[in-house]
Design a protein around this motif. Structure first.
Motif, PDB file in Angstrom:
ATOM      1  N   THR A  19       0.821  -1.204   0.000  1.00  0.00           N
ATOM      2  CA  THR A  19       0.000   0.000   0.000  1.00  0.00           C
ATOM      3  C   THR A  19       0.857   1.257   0.000  1.00  0.00           C
ATOM      4  O   THR A  19       0.534   2.246  -0.665  1.00  0.00           O
ATOM      5  CB  THR A  19      -0.944  -0.005   1.213  1.00  0.00           C
ATOM      6  N   ASN A  23       0.528   4.023  -2.850  1.00  0.00           N
ATOM      7  CA  ASN A  23       0.303   5.440  -2.543  1.00  0.00           C
ATOM      8  C   ASN A  23       1.336   6.326  -3.236  1.00  0.00           C
ATOM      9  O   ASN A  23       1.008   7.385  -3.796  1.00  0.00           O
ATOM     10  CB  ASN A  23       0.386   5.664  -1.035  1.00  0.00           C
ATOM     11  N   LEU A  48      -5.345   3.666   2.044  1.00  0.00           N
ATOM     12  CA  LEU A  48      -4.937   4.170   0.732  1.00  0.00           C
ATOM     13  C   LEU A  48      -5.603   5.511   0.485  1.00  0.00           C
ATOM     14  O   LEU A  48      -6.830   5.600   0.454  1.00  0.00           O
ATOM     15  CB  LEU A  48      -5.341   3.177  -0.362  1.00  0.00           C
ATOM     16  N   ASP A  49      -4.805   6.573   0.332  1.00  0.00           N
ATOM     17  CA  ASP A  49      -5.382   7.900   0.151  1.00  0.00           C
ATOM     18  C   ASP A  49      -5.665   8.150  -1.329  1.00  0.00           C
ATOM     19  O   ASP A  49      -5.101   9.032  -1.950  1.00  0.00           O
ATOM     20  CB  ASP A  49      -4.454   8.978   0.723  1.00  0.00           C
ATOM     21  N   HIS A  50      -6.548   7.361  -1.872  1.00  0.00           N
ATOM     22  CA  HIS A  50      -6.928   7.506  -3.273  1.00  0.00           C
ATOM     23  C   HIS A  50      -8.441   7.382  -3.315  1.00  0.00           C
ATOM     24  O   HIS A  50      -9.014   6.431  -2.787  1.00  0.00           O
ATOM     25  CB  HIS A  50      -6.277   6.407  -4.108  1.00  0.00           C
TER      26      HIS A  50
END
Length: 343
Positions: A19, A23, A48-50
């Motif tokens: 992850t 990212n 996950l910053d998506h």
């Protein structure tokens, strides 16, 4: 792959840094990341910053081939079909590539199998390879103790060594040597290398680019027996690499591979080959895992549009040496169906 959506798989053992790497890739893509769809199939929170993440369930199914994949195959099919249709109906923005992050104990082979054999998906998606993340601190122990880690490394189209800043230099070098022995055809990247990630998320393309700089098919491991215990792997692994100088019969090649895979069964970790067939133009890629031989398909062109071609054939088998005499038995099966092996 023309017109199809490429699907890359990111795999690796639990805690390897999948992850984190994903990212970083999405941050590097910046505005272009909006065209990437990500499917997360991981135990626990993704982190996950998506914004475009779809989740598969955390169920485990044992497939007929003996592989474990932490998503029921039907669920993966449903998710990919739904994404495509939603984009078609403009319910979600269109996407031009898709990344699947598997669980840390998953075998990536079923994803490839699904994309090859499910008709709706095969017509719309194309398997773009598997990037396997290996933890530089704990990867050597994982390879010694866990079959899943060995299977992931063997199936990789490209390998990424993470946490190299936390591991000793000697340990990282030893792990690189082990990985090169398990999968000599896969490019090996590291977190200390400073490489851009775009090419890594096209794993099959990265492997092809690496091969395109070498003479021949790229599977040149040296003809003859290479069966031996792999240093650093906690089990007896055999590698059999064979070459032929002239094109082979496609029917005979299929029979040979099916016989070899039937003999080894679930202990056949990987079959990978590059063939010229009598009466057929171009080169053909051969892939198989366990008891499953994937459809033989034309090899993609190398960088510049021309695939390096010496007219010969090359084949590599990687397997667990469970039965006594397995090395000789597999070699005999292949030589019986495909004579003319380079000595």
């Amino acid at each position: 792959m023309a017109g199809k959506i490429p699907v890359a798989v990111v795999s690796g053992f639990l805690g390897s840094g999948k992850t984190t790497l994903l990212n970083r890739y999405l941050r590097e893509q910046a505005g272009d990341a909006s065209s990437t769809m990500v499917l997360i199939n991981e135990i626990g929170a993704a982190g996950l910053d998506h914004r475009r993440v779809r989740r598969l369930g955390d169920r485990v199914a044992v497939l007929e081939s003996g592989c474990q994949c932490c998503a029921v195959q039907g669920e993966l099919v449903d998710a990919l079909r739904e994404l495509f249709l939603q984009a078609l109906r403009k319910a979600i923005p269109p996407f031009s590539r898709l990344i699947i992050e598997t669980t840390g104990i998953a075998d990536p082979a079923p994803v490839r199998y699904t994309l090859q054999y499910e008709r709706f998906l095969h017509e719309r998606y194309a398997y773009a390879g598997c990037l396997v993340v290996v933890d530089a601190m704990h990867g050597a122990r994982h390879l010694r103790e866990r079959r899943e880690a060995v299977q992931q490394a063997v199936l990789a189209d490209a390998l990424f060594l993470s946490k190299t800043d936390l591991a000793g230099e000697g340990d990282a070098d030893a792990l690189k040597s082990t990985l090169a022995g398990l999968n000599p055809a896969a490019p090996l990247y590291s977190s200390s290398g400073g490489q851009a990630l775009a090419g890594m998320f096209d794993p099959a393309g990265a492997a092809e680019r690496r091969r395109s700089g070498r003479a021949g098919s790229g599977l040149r491991f040296g003809a003859g027996f290479a069966a031996r215990k792999r240093e650093g792997a906690g089990e007896e692994l055999g590698v059999l690499a064979l070459e032929w100088r002239s094109p082979q019969s496609r029917a005979a090649t299929t029979k040979a591979l099916e016989a070899a895979m039937a003999y080894a069964g679930a202990d056949m970790l990987r079959v990978k080959g590059s063939f010229r067939f009598s009466g057929a133009a171009g080169r053909w890629a051969v892939h198989g895992v366990h008891r499953v031989l994937y459809p033989i398909a034309p090899e993609a062109a190398a960088v510049g549009g021309n695939l390096v071609d010496d007219g010969g054939c090359a084949l590599a088998l990687i397997y667990r040496r469970v039965a006594a005499g397995a090395d000789e038995a597999l070699a005999e099966i292949l030589r019986r169906h495909l004579p003319g092996v380079v000595a």
